[in-house]
Design an enzyme around this catalytic site. Structure first.
Site, PDB file in Angstrom:
ATOM      1  N   LYS A   8       0.762  -1.036   0.210  1.00 23.52           N
ATOM      2  CA  LYS A   8       0.039  -0.219  -0.393  1.00 23.52           C
ATOM      3  C   LYS A   8       0.731   1.099   0.468  1.00 23.52           C
ATOM      4  O   LYS A   8       0.462   2.126  -0.371  1.00 23.52           O
ATOM      5  CB  LYS A   8      -0.886   0.332   0.867  1.00 23.52           C
ATOM      6  CG  LYS A   8      -1.949  -1.169   1.617  1.00 23.52           C
ATOM      7  CD  LYS A   8      -2.571  -1.045   2.461  1.00 23.52           C
ATOM      8  CE  LYS A   8      -2.017  -1.066   3.594  1.00 23.52           C
ATOM      9  NZ  LYS A   8      -1.559  -2.351   4.022  1.00 23.52           N
ATOM     10  N   THR A   9       1.837   0.800   0.851  1.00 26.82           N
ATOM     11  CA  THR A   9       2.889   2.218   1.129  1.00 26.82           C
ATOM     12  C   THR A   9       3.587   2.946  -0.688  1.00 26.82           C
ATOM     13  O   THR A   9       4.024   3.836  -0.302  1.00 26.82           O
ATOM     14  CB  THR A   9       3.620   2.247   2.446  1.00 26.82           C
ATOM     15  OG1 THR A   9       3.018   2.093   3.147  1.00 26.82           O
ATOM     16  CG2 THR A   9       4.503   3.967   2.521  1.00 26.82           C
ATOM     17  N   ASP A  66      -1.932   7.956   3.726  1.00 29.07           N
ATOM     18  CA  ASP A  66      -1.823   6.279   3.561  1.00 29.07           C
ATOM     19  C   ASP A  66      -2.178   6.144   4.858  1.00 29.07           C
ATOM     20  O   ASP A  66      -2.482   7.198   6.132  1.00 29.07           O
ATOM     21  CB  ASP A  66      -0.048   6.533   4.132  1.00 29.07           C
ATOM     22  CG  ASP A  66       0.666   4.475   4.184  1.00 29.07           C
ATOM     23  OD1 ASP A  66      -0.425   3.976   3.749  1.00 29.07           O
ATOM     24  OD2 ASP A  66       2.438   4.666   4.285  1.00 29.07           O
ATOM     25  N   GLU A  67      -2.084   4.802   5.825  1.00 22.64           N
ATOM     26  CA  GLU A  67      -3.055   4.283   6.976  1.00 22.64           C
ATOM     27  C   GLU A  67      -4.007   5.468   7.091  1.00 22.64           C
ATOM     28  O   GLU A  67      -4.380   5.570   8.419  1.00 22.64           O
ATOM     29  CB  GLU A  67      -1.459   4.508   7.808  1.00 22.64           C
ATOM     30  CG  GLU A  67      -0.267   4.342   7.723  1.00 22.64           C
ATOM     31  CD  GLU A  67      -0.343   2.887   7.893  1.00 22.64           C
ATOM     32  OE1 GLU A  67      -0.592   2.208   8.750  1.00 22.64           O
ATOM     33  OE2 GLU A  67       0.987   2.303   8.251  1.00 22.64           O
ATOM     34  N   GLN A 102      -5.576  -3.188  10.817  1.00 26.30           N
ATOM     35  CA  GLN A 102      -4.435  -2.485  11.311  1.00 26.30           C
ATOM     36  C   GLN A 102      -5.094  -0.801  12.152  1.00 26.30           C
ATOM     37  O   GLN A 102      -3.876  -0.311  12.552  1.00 26.30           O
ATOM     38  CB  GLN A 102      -3.490  -2.436  10.799  1.00 26.30           C
ATOM     39  CG  GLN A 102      -2.689  -3.576  10.288  1.00 26.30           C
ATOM     40  CD  GLN A 102      -1.603  -3.664   9.593  1.00 26.30           C
ATOM     41  OE1 GLN A 102      -0.794  -2.672   9.380  1.00 26.30           O
ATOM     42  NE2 GLN A 102      -1.529  -3.343   7.559  1.00 26.30           N
ATOM     43  N   ARG A 105       4.927  -7.127  10.969  1.00 24.81           N
ATOM     44  CA  ARG A 105       6.098  -6.705  10.589  1.00 24.81           C
ATOM     45  C   ARG A 105       7.397  -7.037  10.057  1.00 24.81           C
ATOM     46  O   ARG A 105       8.564  -6.980   9.391  1.00 24.81           O
ATOM     47  CB  ARG A 105       6.596  -5.741  11.605  1.00 24.81           C
ATOM     48  CG  ARG A 105       5.351  -4.282  12.269  1.00 24.81           C
ATOM     49  CD  ARG A 105       5.378  -3.672  12.062  1.00 24.81           C
ATOM     50  NE  ARG A 105       3.605  -4.465  11.318  1.00 24.81           N
ATOM     51  CZ  ARG A 105       3.127  -3.947   9.870  1.00 24.81           C
ATOM     52  NH1 ARG A 105       3.666  -3.220   8.910  1.00 24.81           N
ATOM     53  NH2 ARG A 105       2.436  -4.286   9.568  1.00 24.81           N
TER      54      ARG A 105
HETATM   55  P1  ATP Z   1       1.492  -2.446   5.990  1.00 26.74           P
HETATM   56  O1  ATP Z   1       0.381  -2.556   5.964  1.00 26.74           O
HETATM   57  O2  ATP Z   1       2.434  -3.163   6.732  1.00 26.74           O
HETATM   58  O3  ATP Z   1       1.966  -0.732   6.068  1.00 26.74           O
HETATM   59  P2  ATP Z   1       2.284  -2.033   3.026  1.00 26.74           P
HETATM   60  O4  ATP Z   1       0.827  -2.846   2.018  1.00 26.74           O
HETATM   61  O5  ATP Z   1       1.986  -0.485   2.841  1.00 26.74           O
HETATM   62  O6  ATP Z   1       1.825  -2.481   4.293  1.00 26.74           O
HETATM   63  P3  ATP Z   1       4.810  -1.691   1.880  1.00 26.74           P
HETATM   64  O7  ATP Z   1       5.593  -2.000   3.444  1.00 26.74           O
HETATM   65  O8  ATP Z   1       4.453  -0.926   0.754  1.00 26.74           O
HETATM   66  O9  ATP Z   1       3.720  -2.655   2.489  1.00 26.74           O
HETATM   67  O10 ATP Z   1       5.258  -2.928   1.267  1.00 26.74           O
HETATM   68  C1  ATP Z   1       5.802  -4.256   2.082  1.00 26.74           C
HETATM   69  C2  ATP Z   1       6.891  -5.031   1.285  1.00 26.74           C
HETATM   70  O11 ATP Z   1       6.511  -5.326   0.304  1.00 26.74           O
HETATM   71  C3  ATP Z   1       7.970  -3.421   1.197  1.00 26.74           C
HETATM   72  O12 ATP Z   1       9.385  -4.346   1.417  1.00 26.74           O
HETATM   73  C4  ATP Z   1       8.384  -3.727  -0.464  1.00 26.74           C
HETATM   74  O13 ATP Z   1       9.507  -2.775  -0.845  1.00 26.74           O
HETATM   75  C5  ATP Z   1       7.823  -4.683  -0.461  1.00 26.74           C
HETATM   76  N1  ATP Z   1       6.822  -4.857  -1.610  1.00 26.74           N
HETATM   77  C6  ATP Z   1       5.962  -4.579  -2.342  1.00 26.74           C
HETATM   78  N2  ATP Z   1       5.204  -4.682  -3.762  1.00 26.74           N
HETATM   79  C7  ATP Z   1       5.986  -5.537  -4.110  1.00 26.74           C
HETATM   80  C8  ATP Z   1       6.059  -5.665  -5.130  1.00 26.74           C
HETATM   81  N3  ATP Z   1       5.477  -5.785  -6.312  1.00 26.74           N
HETATM   82  N4  ATP Z   1       7.349  -6.436  -5.368  1.00 26.74           N
HETATM   83  C9  ATP Z   1       8.336  -6.909  -4.487  1.00 26.74           C
HETATM   84  N5  ATP Z   1       8.342  -5.296  -3.771  1.00 26.74           N
HETATM   85  C10 ATP Z   1       6.639  -5.339  -3.058  1.00 26.74           C
HETATM   86 MG    MG Z   2       2.071   0.702   5.033  1.00 26.80          MG
END
Ligand code: ATP
Ligand code: MG
Length: 742
Positions: A33-34, A217-218, A248, A601
């Site tokens: 997402k981020t 975000d969040e 979350q 995490r």
């Molecule tokens: P959270 O809900 O915990 O905030 P999130 O959904 O924001 O998580 P991110 O932090 O954006 O998730 O991504 C999690 C990890 O996965 C990061 O290390 C990111 O670089 C990696 N990632 C995300 N998408 C891909 C992708 N398509 N290919 C490879 N790595 C990815």
């Molecule tokens: Mg995130």
């Protein structure tokens, strides 16, 4: 511009390249997402030709904002002037400064932190003659904060009964005190920004038109005030892009409400909803264990989440005897992981529910010489000497700041006691003078009700302050700070008020650190410097520290982060779930989400620990494993079975012998029984000779009971609790333990 879309899966691409209009991305942890939000901004500028200055992105911490900006600039290959990224608070703080003429405070307003707030609320309580014992400042502050987050002003505040009326009055007076000091608290930043935009049509339209794109975000952790801001600012262009995960949501206690996600769908019915289903962060085992935990929550929408990061090691459960044992276990594992698996310190994080839990962990780190970094806790800016010096700077900046004035008027000691200060306050209030006006009047020889000697001391202080203000006007922060240190004799004060020379030296070091910090930016306007200091959040202490160190942080601070190895400690009833959550609506569910956030995490390895006994407030009480561990399937877990089993034996043994009347003898809870029955036995290892729970005899230490035994090379390492000698860790081949038959 394909590079913008490289490394994104089809759903992520869909989100990044969505056209204009509202977008809602709902997805589990680690699903990108981020990452999507970051790429979306780059895409808006790089592909859709958006003007960076018209983009407003909200992150959860200032650190995340900095990282996001860097990432976007590297994606686009250049700097992005004008792009606004920051926390809601930082964004509002800036807006209020810029539009100060339309607000009730000047542009150089101060931001009060919790300590300042407590001082102000206490003053309000005292002035209103309310009994501080009955109405605790902290409780009143919480009520005030909750009201502000719901956008309720003192005039609108209504609560039933006597308590409600007291709260209303304190809120009203507190707010006046802040305004008189030209100060805002954290909640005011949001409240005032929203009120300003709501009431001033011209400004509202200006900002609505200005921000063509809004990204958050969040999103699940926005409160009412924050949501209203999104609603107002997004209402014109309607390009609102929010990402979040209801599972979350962990800031309910601060007024955040994940139902804002529903509200969003209601306010933006045309929103495109995108789900991401692949987790890129964690192993299957970690995800499965986390899912088992979150599945306990009623009324949640199950989300699909898969990972290609195969099985991975099982989640380790460890039952420690005490918090000291727990900390030792964790640090020992960390040292081992670094040695054997080549992980760096920074790859590992230790999480806990409450700040107080960090102490035992820190001590263990120090003993084992493991470098660590503590997020939150007593951070740099909350140390006594730093707060003093900041109070000086704030008073120089705004000589009417009542809280800073009270803090330092007699620090270092200059013979202005409580009584003189009271007299001064009363006299100023009677003559309707602000602090600086009153001081200036005394200096001009205006007659006052103060004793002559006291009046002279206030005048001397005013003269120093006036000189500093002149220095500050020249724009050299270092010169100003150095002059404050010399004029006040601050180093001497440090030595006089420290218990040991060591402490004095440490505090001196802190002062030097502040000087170094200011030195970096010595031409910076004082107002800017103070604002940046006020907005530093706990997690921001992580920023920029290049040093390789283990991270210690609360579960609340862990949002959005990831680490190869995660330890979650203190998984006991009363701690996680925290006892305060027991009688709050949604409290238990929020605690469950908190653990879920922590577990997700972990990228490769996850450890869950709990202590059988923990010192809380100087009192050692028996712990029961957290109810949230119960549903984790046994095949995902390893470890702890020995201790768990032995606890049952210890319990039985206890009843037989009663050589310790600790409250061990309470009946075994169904929770504990259920957990035990689900935990997998050690797989494959050769049988151990000294099983947990077995009674043994040692030549020197006497009789005891085995708490734990584990293989150590060819040998066996046995932990025994001796009746007389306490807990000892022994090597079986040397210890000559004799097994006593029951
Ligand atoms: P959270 O809900 O915990 O905030 P999130 O959904 O924001 O998580 P991110 O932090 O954006 O998730 O991504 C999690 C990890 O996965 C990061 O290390 C990111 O670089 C990696 N990632 C995300 N998408 C891909 C992708 N398509 N290919 C490879 N790595 C990815
Ligand atoms: Mg995130």
């Amino acid at each position: 511009m394909t590079s913008l879309l490289d490394g994104l899966n089809p759903q992520q691409r869909e989100a990044v390249t969505a056209g204009t209009g509202p977008v809602l991305v709902l997805a589990g942890p680690g699903s990108g997402k981020t990452r999507v939000l970051t790429h979306r901004i780059a895409y808006l500028v790089g592909e859709m030709g958006a003007y960076p200055g018209g983009i407003l992105a909200v992150t959860f911490t200032n650190k995340a904002a900095g990282e996001m900006r860097e990432r976007i600039e590297s994606l686009l290959g250049g700097r992005l002037g004008g792009l606004q990224i920051g926390t809601f608070h930082a964004i509002c703080a800036r807006l209020l400064r810029k539009e100060a003429p339309f607000t009730r405070l000047r542009a150089d307003y101060l931001i009060y932190d919790t300590d300042d707030q407590l001082a102000a609320v206490t003053q309000a309580i005292t002035e209103l003659n309310v009994d501080v014992k009955k109405y605790r400042p902290r409780q009143l502050l919480n009520a005030i904060s909750a009201a502000k987050n719901e956008l309720i002003t003192p005039a609108e505040y209504q609560a039933p009964g006597y308590v409600g009326e007291i709260t209303r009055r304190v809120y009203e007076r507190y707010q006046e005190l802040l305004v008189n000091s030209n100060a805002r608290d954290f909640d005011d930043l949001l409240l005032d920004a929203v009120l300003l935009l709501q009431t001033n049509d011209e400004l509202r339209q200006k900002y609505q038109r200005h921000f063509e794109h809004l990204l958050v975000d969040e999103f699940q952790d926005t409160n009412t005030a924050q949501y209203r801001l999104v609603q107002i600012l997004g209402n014109y262009h309607r390009n609102v892009f929010v990402v979040g995960d209801e599972d979350q949501a962990i800031y309910g206690f601060r007024g955040a409400d994940y139902r804002n996600v529903l509200q969003f769908r209601h306010d933006f019915p045309d929103a495109r909803v995108i789900l991401l289903e692949q987790n890129y962060r964690s192993t299957q085992i970690v995800l499965d264990a986390a899912r088992a935990v979150i599945d306990q929550n009623p009324n949640r929408t199950p989300k699909a989440l898969f990972t290609e990061r195969g099985g991975g090691p099982r989640v380790t459960i460890y039952e420690a005897y005490s918090e000291v044992d727990e900390a030792e276990y964790v640090i020992e594992r960390i040292v081992e992981l670094r040695r054997q698996d080549g992980l760096s310190w920074g790859d590992m994080a230790i999480m806990y529910r409450t700040n107080a839990q960090s102490r035992a962990l820190e001590e263990a780190c120090i003993r084992r010489k493991v470098p660590y970094r503590l997020v939150g806790g007593v951070g740099f800016y909350t140390r006594r000497e730093i707060r003093d010096l900041l109070a000086y700077l704030r008073l120089v900046h705004n000589p009417d700041d009542a809280v800073s004035f009270s803090r330092i008027i007699n620090v270092p000691k200059r013979g202005i006691g409580k009584k003189s200060l009271e007299d001064f306050r009363r006299w100023a209030a009677a003559n309707r003078l602000t602090i600086s006006q009153a001081l200036a009047a005394l200096a001009d020889g205006v007659a006052s009700s103060l004793a002559g000697a006291a009046a002279r001391k206030f005048v001397e202080f005013w003269q120093m302050l006036t000189n500093w203000r002149a220095l500050a006007a020249q724009g050299d922060l270092i010169a100003l700070l150095e002059d404050i240190l010399t004029q006040t004799g601050y180093s001497l004060h440090l030595h006089e008020t420290s218990d040991t020379e060591q402490e004095a030296l440490e505090r001196q070091e802190n002062v030097k650190e502040l000087l170094a910090l200011v030195e970096n930016d010595r031409q910076r306007p004082l107002a800017d410097f103070l604002e940046s200091v006020a907005l530093v959040a706990d997690v921001d202490s992580l920023a920029g520290s290049a040093e390789d160190a283990v991270t210690l942080l609360t579960l609340h601070s862990a949002k959005g982060l990831e680490f190869p190895v995660v330890f979650i400690t203190g998984l006991e009833e009363g701690l996680l779930p925290h006892f305060r959550a027991f009688d709050e609506q949604d409290g238990m569910a929020e605690e469950c989400r908190l653990l879920y956030v922590g577990m997700t995490r972990a990228m490769q390895r996850l450890y869950l620990t709990y202590a059988f006994r923990r010192m809380t407030y100087g009192d050692s009480s028996p712990g029961m494993p957290s109810r949230f561990l119960r549903p984790i399937p046994a095949q995902l877990l390893e470890g702890a079975s020995a201790l768990l089993a032995n606890q049952r034996a210890a319990h039985r043994y206890q009843q037989d012998t009663t050589w310790d009347d600790a409250p061990l003898t309470q009946p075994e809870s169904p929770v504990r029984r259920a957990i035990r029955s689900q935990i997998a036995p050690f797989g494959g290892a050769p049988a151990l000779r000294y099983k947990a729970g077995v009674r043994v005899f040692h030549g020197k230490f006497g009789e005891g009971i085995v708490l734990e035994s584990r293989r150590s090379g060819e040998d066996e390492e046995v932990t025994v609790s001796f009746r007389e000698g306490g807990i000892k860790r022994l090597t079986a081949s040397f210890a000559n333990l004799v097994i006593l038959e029951d």
